[in-house]
Design an enzyme around this catalytic site. Sequence first.
Site, PDB file in Angstrom:
ATOM      1  N   ASP A 105       0.836  -1.194   0.000  1.00 45.39           N
ATOM      2  CA  ASP A 105       0.000   0.000   0.000  1.00 45.39           C
ATOM      3  C   ASP A 105       0.875   1.251   0.000  1.00 45.39           C
ATOM      4  O   ASP A 105       1.990   1.217  -0.518  1.00 45.39           O
ATOM      5  CB  ASP A 105      -0.940  -0.020   1.219  1.00 45.39           C
ATOM      6  CG  ASP A 105      -2.312   0.555   0.900  1.00 45.39           C
ATOM      7  OD1 ASP A 105      -2.376   1.772   0.641  1.00 45.39           O
ATOM      8  OD2 ASP A 105      -3.299  -0.199   0.891  1.00 45.39           O
TER       9      ASP A 105
ATOM     10  N   HIS B  58      -4.052   6.097   2.930  1.00 45.78           N
ATOM     11  CA  HIS B  58      -4.658   4.813   2.564  1.00 45.78           C
ATOM     12  C   HIS B  58      -3.960   3.647   3.245  1.00 45.78           C
ATOM     13  O   HIS B  58      -4.608   2.730   3.781  1.00 45.78           O
ATOM     14  CB  HIS B  58      -4.608   4.657   1.053  1.00 45.78           C
ATOM     15  CG  HIS B  58      -5.497   3.586   0.510  1.00 45.78           C
ATOM     16  ND1 HIS B  58      -5.111   2.273   0.417  1.00 45.78           N
ATOM     17  CD2 HIS B  58      -6.753   3.637   0.014  1.00 45.78           C
ATOM     18  CE1 HIS B  58      -6.080   1.551  -0.118  1.00 45.78           C
ATOM     19  NE2 HIS B  58      -7.099   2.359  -0.374  1.00 45.78           N
TER      20      HIS B  58
ATOM     21  N   SER C  25     -11.326  -1.278  -1.427  1.00 45.77           N
ATOM     22  CA  SER C  25      -9.999  -1.187  -0.818  1.00 45.77           C
ATOM     23  C   SER C  25     -10.033  -1.582   0.649  1.00 45.77           C
ATOM     24  O   SER C  25      -9.049  -2.100   1.181  1.00 45.77           O
ATOM     25  CB  SER C  25      -9.471   0.248  -0.921  1.00 45.77           C
ATOM     26  OG  SER C  25      -9.019   0.534  -2.216  1.00 45.77           O
TER      27      SER C  25
END
Length: 960
Positions: free
Chosen positions: A681, A716, A876
């Site tokens: 990520d 994220h 996600s």
Amino acid sequence: MAPILASGRGCDLVDLVLATSKSILQIAKVLSGRQTEREVKKLLRHFIVHCMLVFDQVQRIRTILVPENDLLSRALGLFESLIALDATSKHPYGRQQGLNKRWDAIRTQKADAKFAFASRCLILDQTPKLHALDESFNVWEEDVMAKYPEDGLDWSLDDYGPPKERRPEPSYAVHSAARSMFKALTRSTSCECCTKHDARLCLRTYRTLEMYQDDDNETNDFEMLLSSHHDWQETHVHTVRKRVVRFMVDNETQQSPPAKNHLDYKPMPVKRLCDQLKKMQQMASKRLEFKVENGRLLKLRSEKSKFRIDKRKPPMSLQQFIRESPRSLTEKTKRILAVLLSYTVLHLHDTPWLQPSWNSSNIFFFQTLSSNIPLRPFIQTQLTVQDLDDQDEHKPQSNAGRDAFLERDPDDLDPDDLDPDDPDPDDIFTDPDDIEHPFPTLVTLAVVLMELYLAAPFNILAKNRDLYFPEDVDSRTRSLDVASVFNEYKREIPQNSQFHYALEKCLDPRTWEDDNGRKLDDQALSVKIYEEVVRPLEDELCDAFDFIRIEELDTTAENLDFRSWGQAIYHNEEDTSSRGTPVSLREGIFSSPRRGLAKMNDSVSSYLSSPDLGSGHHMVTSSEYMAAKFYDDEKASDSHSRLEMEDYIQWRLKHQAVLRKFVDPFLKQPPENPIKIALLDSGVDDTHSSLDTGQIKLKRNWTTSKKKDVADRDGHGTFTASVLIDYAPDSELFIAKIADGVPSPPEVVAQAIRTAVDEWKVDIISMSFGYPTNQIEGYDELESAILYAYSKGVLLFAAASNSGANLDRAYPARDPHVICVHSTDSNGNRSKFSPTPLAQEINLATIGEAIESAWPVKLCDAETNSQFVQWKSGTSFATPILVGIAAFLLQYARIHLPDKAHMLKRQEKMKSVLLKISDKTQQSIARDGYSYIALNLFADNLFGKSKVFIDETIGELLKR
């Protein structure tokens, strides 16, 4: 008997227990990560869950928790007993006050400092007392649910909701000003150049902070579009405000200041509106400025346009959005539109602007030159030429004669005794089924509110319940027909919601009559509409989105893109049509997929469109690439409703209850062979307390030469890492940073996968990203790495993408050697953004909406987000949750089925067990085409059954 609302000291104690639950939760997370004694670590995890439950339950019932409430005092007492620090005051709960104050000062410091302080906070050296407190919390939670069941609370949000911010009432002057403006405009349309003039009036609350603070504010301003030949011209109309009393709500009255004239030139009377519209065709960057004074339309000096519409694109009606783009109706856009449309009826009832026959097809939204569709509704009306001074003659006449007649005793009525001036009895006594609603515009408002809430056109709603009405419905039966449809859908609109309350009030004719059965006059009606419809909807909007202020709602709404689910519109420096506060570049990138991402596209377009990709490769454009939202989420944090958030918390608690039953009692020490997970990520925030659990073992950066720098500048990666910690608390995490502002080429991801397999020896790889195509340079290397990991018995999970039906699964989720993860809500319903399920494929899905998790400290405002968390939606975030479920299954197998556990690392075996979890009965079928995966202790769930049954079922699935 109505409950006594908390106030004074009661509110202070409620705030204290909420603050303490947050502090102890964070402290327990810090301690759990470095705790080596298995029994204490297990208890710490229990207290994390207890803190979440206490916070959730106290927040839910806070309005009835008076200081003497036994449950409140018990929770405070339990927390006080758990704290090892000395009290800092003589307050009965001085330990909690001291803990909260000191933790608030230290929680943003480095990990070692936080751990050193946290080690002194709780009575960890008193294991028997910890066990007793653990059991006491369990009893407390059971008592709360028994006394205040979630589905059994018999109170209305209107009476017992959380304390509402006192808002000033809107000005009644808007209603009279709108009527005056219509008169002035129509008197200027007596010309021979065209047959009709159309107007589209912008629908607003017409509330601003300034109107309550600035005594010199002398006008009500209206924004509209005017046309004579369908060439719409932006227009701004000022109307002089008369001295009128604002709404007399709660016996409060306010008077408007007298008008003053500050113009430095003499306005010009407008005789023919067409002349002005034609002249403005040569001034595209200007808008018309009018003023209404003494019934006349006066032209002021033109000003710079503030709302540049794209005249090449037709507007979209609200009905079109509901029918064709229901996904645009998020909780935020629904609630904002409900408030704006209720204000429309409030301000425009009994005016020519709002005809009784209005509906969602009359409400329009325009595309701007920046390709956005702001959440800025307009209502279209024809400016008919008529003498509006005589309009009152068409209003219903006095009911005095009728009332006198009806007051007579029915037994005394004799036809011979009737006075010739009395009304005809046949005209008085009508069929009860033909009673007309006194204000048809409110019936239509009810229709539109239903359409908004249920995201479907009214005729479809009726048809789905086998209700069919003629197209030309008599106004006398219209309200009864609408009420019939509402009754069919009552269960789908929570009874304690303000949507439900407003709908009932709109449809009840008695609400809009006085004590004598007469319809309310204009001012009384306005007061009633505000009290019974507008204010409840305002309250619900502000409850769901506490960052929205009603006094700023007009500006807030027009800076949201309706077509993009209410995400913020990015205004660049050259955008002359921007209004309100510009959105930052970062907010633009991660909130508006059409505007903000353009900046990001520029930095990758050369790579994506490179002519060196080789023959046979599809030329990928930037827009195609970003459509997959490489590591973006579907909804902004502030667009999630409180109900969605509460549902997710309950979902997570049910999952954790499974871990507490089947893992915690059997791991007295940290597992000798922990589940290892590689997270590919955007990095992580090392300073965040939620990640300071000791589970992160190694970190590496593949985006720069600084291999140890995995700082998360996007958020994220931190978010997904924290989700994994929540769902796989006994696992070890390995962080691979493969994105930083822009996604890495596929060959870089391939390198990270091979390192995770060969060096880190991971069991699972989690990939919350995706490419829209595999026809890009370097993807063959990624494909080879995926096949290599698969051959080594490593489970790979990847996000399906957030493009709905516009695109298929992204890559690598589409790879047959990767488990693709789709998203659902907390009830297993397909998320609107999740791709269409594939035929002849296993389509696995789990919750991916309103997920709460950590957010980088540097990207948060500590004053408004002291916990440094966000709420996100997207495949996600469904991905790390399903990875966490897979990690639990592996851990379960290693504990309870050690001789077969290695088989669960085969993809087909893992899928078989996940499918078994999704099946509630032997007759179960896929919901919305997806196999919905959730862990809980319900009887229909695999883990709600006996351990013998679970072991036999999984063992059978793992047979060779």
